[in-house]
Design a protein around this motif. Structure first.
Motif, PDB file in Angstrom:
ATOM      1  N   LEU A 122      68.703  45.310  43.964  1.00  0.00           N
ATOM      2  CA  LEU A 122      67.234  44.980  43.981  1.00  0.00           C
ATOM      3  C   LEU A 122      66.665  46.171  43.078  1.00  0.00           C
ATOM      4  N   ALA A 123      65.461  45.802  42.537  1.00  0.00           N
ATOM      5  CA  ALA A 123      64.709  46.624  42.019  1.00  0.00           C
ATOM      6  C   ALA A 123      63.298  46.772  42.882  1.00  0.00           C
ATOM      7  N   VAL A 124      62.761  47.841  42.724  1.00  0.00           N
ATOM      8  CA  VAL A 124      61.716  48.291  43.815  1.00  0.00           C
ATOM      9  C   VAL A 124      60.414  48.724  42.930  1.00  0.00           C
ATOM     10  N   GLY A 125      59.330  48.140  42.871  1.00  0.00           N
ATOM     11  CA  GLY A 125      58.095  48.505  42.246  1.00  0.00           C
ATOM     12  C   GLY A 125      57.298  49.250  43.309  1.00  0.00           C
ATOM     13  N   SER A 126      57.140  50.402  43.337  1.00  0.00           N
ATOM     14  CA  SER A 126      56.549  51.192  44.555  1.00  0.00           C
ATOM     15  C   SER A 126      55.436  52.095  43.887  1.00  0.00           C
ATOM     16  N   ARG A 127      54.386  52.324  44.848  1.00  0.00           N
ATOM     17  CA  ARG A 127      53.321  53.400  44.462  1.00  0.00           C
ATOM     18  C   ARG A 127      53.412  54.786  45.260  1.00  0.00           C
ATOM     19  N   TRP A 128      54.700  54.825  46.061  1.00  0.00           N
ATOM     20  CA  TRP A 128      54.800  56.095  47.002  1.00  0.00           C
ATOM     21  C   TRP A 128      55.599  57.153  46.260  1.00  0.00           C
ATOM     22  N   PRO A 129      55.540  58.363  46.916  1.00  0.00           N
ATOM     23  CA  PRO A 129      56.252  59.334  46.310  1.00  0.00           C
ATOM     24  C   PRO A 129      57.826  59.306  46.642  1.00  0.00           C
ATOM     25  N   ASP A 130      58.242  60.371  45.775  1.00  0.00           N
ATOM     26  CA  ASP A 130      59.708  60.352  45.788  1.00  0.00           C
ATOM     27  C   ASP A 130      60.392  60.344  47.274  1.00  0.00           C
ATOM     28  N   GLU A 131      59.866  61.298  48.053  1.00  0.00           N
ATOM     29  CA  GLU A 131      60.509  61.188  49.319  1.00  0.00           C
ATOM     30  C   GLU A 131      60.460  60.027  50.229  1.00  0.00           C
ATOM     31  N   LEU A 132      59.429  59.327  50.147  1.00  0.00           N
ATOM     32  CA  LEU A 132      59.460  57.890  50.635  1.00  0.00           C
ATOM     33  C   LEU A 132      60.358  56.982  49.871  1.00  0.00           C
ATOM     34  N   HIS A 142      71.466  50.948  54.223  1.00  0.00           N
ATOM     35  CA  HIS A 142      72.190  50.588  55.459  1.00  0.00           C
ATOM     36  C   HIS A 142      72.100  49.043  55.760  1.00  0.00           C
ATOM     37  N   ALA A 143      71.304  48.297  55.093  1.00  0.00           N
ATOM     38  CA  ALA A 143      71.309  46.826  55.211  1.00  0.00           C
ATOM     39  C   ALA A 143      72.135  46.122  54.452  1.00  0.00           C
ATOM     40  N   GLY A 144      72.890  46.975  53.522  1.00  0.00           N
ATOM     41  CA  GLY A 144      73.725  46.478  52.481  1.00  0.00           C
ATOM     42  C   GLY A 144      73.303  45.932  51.216  1.00  0.00           C
ATOM     43  N   ILE A 145      72.043  46.687  50.906  1.00  0.00           N
ATOM     44  CA  ILE A 145      71.342  46.132  49.579  1.00  0.00           C
ATOM     45  C   ILE A 145      71.063  47.204  48.775  1.00  0.00           C
ATOM     46  N   GLU A 146      71.668  47.284  47.558  1.00  0.00           N
ATOM     47  CA  GLU A 146      71.421  48.444  46.776  1.00  0.00           C
ATOM     48  C   GLU A 146      70.504  48.267  45.905  1.00  0.00           C
ATOM     49  N   VAL A 147      69.694  49.648  45.738  1.00  0.00           N
ATOM     50  CA  VAL A 147      68.631  49.807  44.904  1.00  0.00           C
ATOM     51  C   VAL A 147      68.905  50.324  43.661  1.00  0.00           C
ATOM     52  N   LEU A 148      68.783  49.489  42.470  1.00  0.00           N
ATOM     53  CA  LEU A 148      69.304  50.044  41.143  1.00  0.00           C
ATOM     54  C   LEU A 148      68.278  50.687  40.482  1.00  0.00           C
ATOM     55  N   ALA A 149      66.968  50.342  40.776  1.00  0.00           N
ATOM     56  CA  ALA A 149      65.839  51.056  40.109  1.00  0.00           C
ATOM     57  C   ALA A 149      64.762  50.886  41.176  1.00  0.00           C
ATOM     58  N   ILE A 150      63.980  52.078  41.007  1.00  0.00           N
ATOM     59  CA  ILE A 150      62.681  52.278  41.818  1.00  0.00           C
ATOM     60  C   ILE A 150      61.751  53.213  40.867  1.00  0.00           C
ATOM     61  N   THR A 151      60.287  52.492  40.876  1.00  0.00           N
ATOM     62  CA  THR A 151      59.403  53.328  40.311  1.00  0.00           C
ATOM     63  C   THR A 151      59.346  54.603  40.911  1.00  0.00           C
ATOM     64  N   PRO A 152      59.090  55.559  39.842  1.00  0.00           N
ATOM     65  CA  PRO A 152      58.666  57.056  40.231  1.00  0.00           C
ATOM     66  C   PRO A 152      57.264  56.988  40.669  1.00  0.00           C
TER      67      PRO A 152
END
Length: 199
Positions: A122-132, A142-152
């Motif tokens: 999965l790629a995640v487009g996010s507006r949240w801080p790094d901690e979140l 934990h659900a077996g889905i790997e996040v390959l990229a996420i927006t800073p």
């Protein structure tokens, strides 16, 4: 009595329901379904903020159960992510046991959809801080889905390079919703190797 709702769905919302969410809800569901909201009172999406607010969860759920909710939903992906998946699943189990109604969370619904489609990465487009963002990544793992990229946190675009899709792929802000919504531009048709995007 003809105008009375036949079904009620209860949401424990992070910090108020918001008019737009209710508007969309009523455009999607049958006319005899009513949405109930109880406010968790979340002040901020930090780990400490969620820990403070989650103490209000069962008083909120009590209110929804008294209102006749047939399902109680823990609303808000940020809340679920900061709690962690094992804790959310236990919370849902307790709701079902305590009130005798179905329980669900927004994040678990998203995951169920991804699992139904066979999404593994999965790629995640996010507006949240790094901690979140890190909490979202751990929840999905934990659900077996790997996040390959996420927006800073400070980014408005997410670019995935050749190692994943075979060419650059960019998520960027739309003109209508600034950085709170993302346009998705993919130069190639995705194969059946099950890749997804979460915005």
């Amino acid at each position: 009595d003809e105008l009375a709702p036949k079904h009620r769905i209860g949401f424990v919302s992070p910090a108020g329901s918001g008019d737009y969410g209710s508007y969309v809800f009523y455009r999607l569901v049958p006319r005899d379904v009513m949405i109930l909201h109880a406010d968790l009172g979340l002040q901020e999406y930090s780990k400490d903020g969620v820990e403070t607010a989650i103490a209000n969860f069962f008083p909120c759920a009590d209110e929804l159960a008294r209102g006749g909710a047939e399902i109680i939903v823990q609303a808000g992906i940020p809340v679920a992510a900061q709690l962690g998946r094992p804790r959310v699943l236990e919370l849902l189990r307790q709701v079902e046991e305590r009130y005798g109604v179905a329980a669900q969370s927004n994040f678990e619904s998203v995951i169920a959809g991804m699992q139904h489609l066979g999404v593994k990465t999965l790629a995640v487009g996010s507006r949240w801080p790094d901690e979140l963002n890190n909490a979202v990544r751990a929840y999905l793992a934990h659900a077996g889905i790997e996040v390959l990229a996420i927006t800073p946190y400070t980014s408005t675009t997410l670019t995935l390079g050749e190692s994943w899709l075979g060419e650059d792929w960019e998520l960027g802000p739309s003109n209508s919703f600034a950085r709170y919504a993302f346009n998705v531009e993919v130069g190639i048709v995705l194969t059946d190797t099950q890749r997804g995007v979460l915005l």
